[in-house]
Design an enzyme around this catalytic site. Structure first.
Site, short mmCIF file in Angstrom:
data_model
loop_
_atom_site.label_atom_id
_atom_site.label_comp_id
_atom_site.label_asym_id
_atom_site.label_seq_id
_atom_site.Cartn_x
_atom_site.Cartn_y
_atom_site.Cartn_z
CG HIS A 17 -1.91 -1.03 1.37
ND1 HIS A 17 -2.06 -1.80 2.51
CD2 HIS A 17 -2.86 -1.45 0.51
CE1 HIS A 17 -3.07 -2.64 2.33
NE2 HIS A 17 -3.57 -2.46 1.13
CE LYS A 41 -11.17 -6.89 2.30
NZ LYS A 41 -9.89 -6.29 1.98
NE ARG A 90 -2.91 -7.12 -4.44
CZ ARG A 90 -3.65 -7.25 -3.35
NH1 ARG A 90 -3.11 -7.76 -2.26
NH2 ARG A 90 -4.92 -6.89 -3.33
CB SER A 128 -4.21 -6.53 4.70
OG SER A 128 -3.74 -5.29 4.27
P1 ADP Z 1 -9.83 -3.44 -0.39
O1 ADP Z 1 -10.43 -3.88 0.91
O2 ADP Z 1 -10.56 -2.36 -1.07
O3 ADP Z 1 -9.38 -4.55 -1.31
P2 ADP Z 1 -7.12 -3.19 0.51
O4 ADP Z 1 -6.81 -2.49 1.77
O5 ADP Z 1 -6.99 -4.66 0.51
O6 ADP Z 1 -8.54 -2.70 0.08
O7 ADP Z 1 -6.27 -2.56 -0.66
C1 ADP Z 1 -6.45 -1.23 -1.08
C2 ADP Z 1 -5.90 -1.08 -2.47
O8 ADP Z 1 -4.52 -1.37 -2.45
C3 ADP Z 1 -6.52 -2.03 -3.50
O9 ADP Z 1 -6.55 -1.35 -4.73
C4 ADP Z 1 -5.54 -3.16 -3.55
O10 ADP Z 1 -5.58 -3.84 -4.79
C5 ADP Z 1 -4.23 -2.40 -3.37
N1 ADP Z 1 -3.18 -3.25 -2.83
C6 ADP Z 1 -3.26 -4.12 -1.79
N2 ADP Z 1 -2.07 -4.75 -1.59
C7 ADP Z 1 -1.23 -4.27 -2.54
C8 ADP Z 1 0.13 -4.54 -2.91
N3 ADP Z 1 0.84 -5.47 -2.26
N4 ADP Z 1 0.68 -3.85 -3.91
C9 ADP Z 1 -0.06 -2.94 -4.60
N5 ADP Z 1 -1.34 -2.65 -4.33
C10 ADP Z 1 -1.94 -3.30 -3.32
#
Ligand code: ADP
Length: 166
Positions: A17, A41, A90, A128
């Protein structure tokens, strides 16, 4: 001013992130990291905790602000005056999900454009949820999260262990 919104659950914020936020902050005058308060979630961290962890980890990025929101992401973007939404991408499944979300968001707020940044190679596999699972099982995660998030995870997990043996 060009304002972009980077929304997500950030439970907790990872280096993946942070990498996306750092790169996006160079593209816009202001980047708002939007912590979605009520994702469907199982959360490890409260909204306030996720907000503080993201704030501490991005304090060096001067045009980045962290805020929490509930309700539609598209409405929050409108309130902020953000014309762009940033998401990280990803390999594989992110595309399908982001594509569907983007189509729906376009209907809800036609003025909002989506910019997807490809995840850097070293964080392609990082989410996460995987991070929390590995941390719970005692795996090494120190290169995958900022130091403040590592400390918060360790504290949270030691509390979980304490509560489970009580
Ligand atoms: P959501 O609950 O909306 O999926 P996340 O907190 O999991 O939100 O992720 C927020 C954003 O960051 C999403 O666009 C997700 O694809 C991106 N993201 C999550 N992990 C990574 C990573 N390792 N590298 C790049 N982008 C990521």
């Amino acid at each position: 001013m060009t304002i972009a919104l980077y929304p997500g659950s950030f439970d907790p914020l990872t280096n993946g992130h942070l990498d996306v936020a750092t790169r996006a902050a160079k593209l816009f005058e202001k980047l708002v990291i939007g912590i979605y308060a009520t994702p469907s979630k199982n959360l490890m961290f409260s909204t306030q905790e996720r907000l503080e962890l993201a704030r501490e980890a991005t304090v060096h990025l001067h045009n980045v602000e962290v805020m929490s929101f509930s309700g539609l992401t598209t409405d929050f973007a409108r309130e902020l005056g953000a014309k762009t939404m940033v998401r990280g991408m990803r390999t594989g499944s992110d595309f399908e999900r982001e594509f569907d979300l983007a189509m729906m968001n376009k209907r809800l707020n036609p003025d909002l454009e989506l910019v997807c940044l490809m995840a850097s190679q070293e964080y392609q596999f990082l989410s996460s949820s995987i991070l929390k699972e590995v941390a719970r099982l005692g795996g090494k995660i120190d290169n995958l999260v900022p130091p403040n998030v590592l400390r918060a995870l360790q504290k949270k997990l030691s509390l979980e262990t304490f509560n489970s043996v009580k």
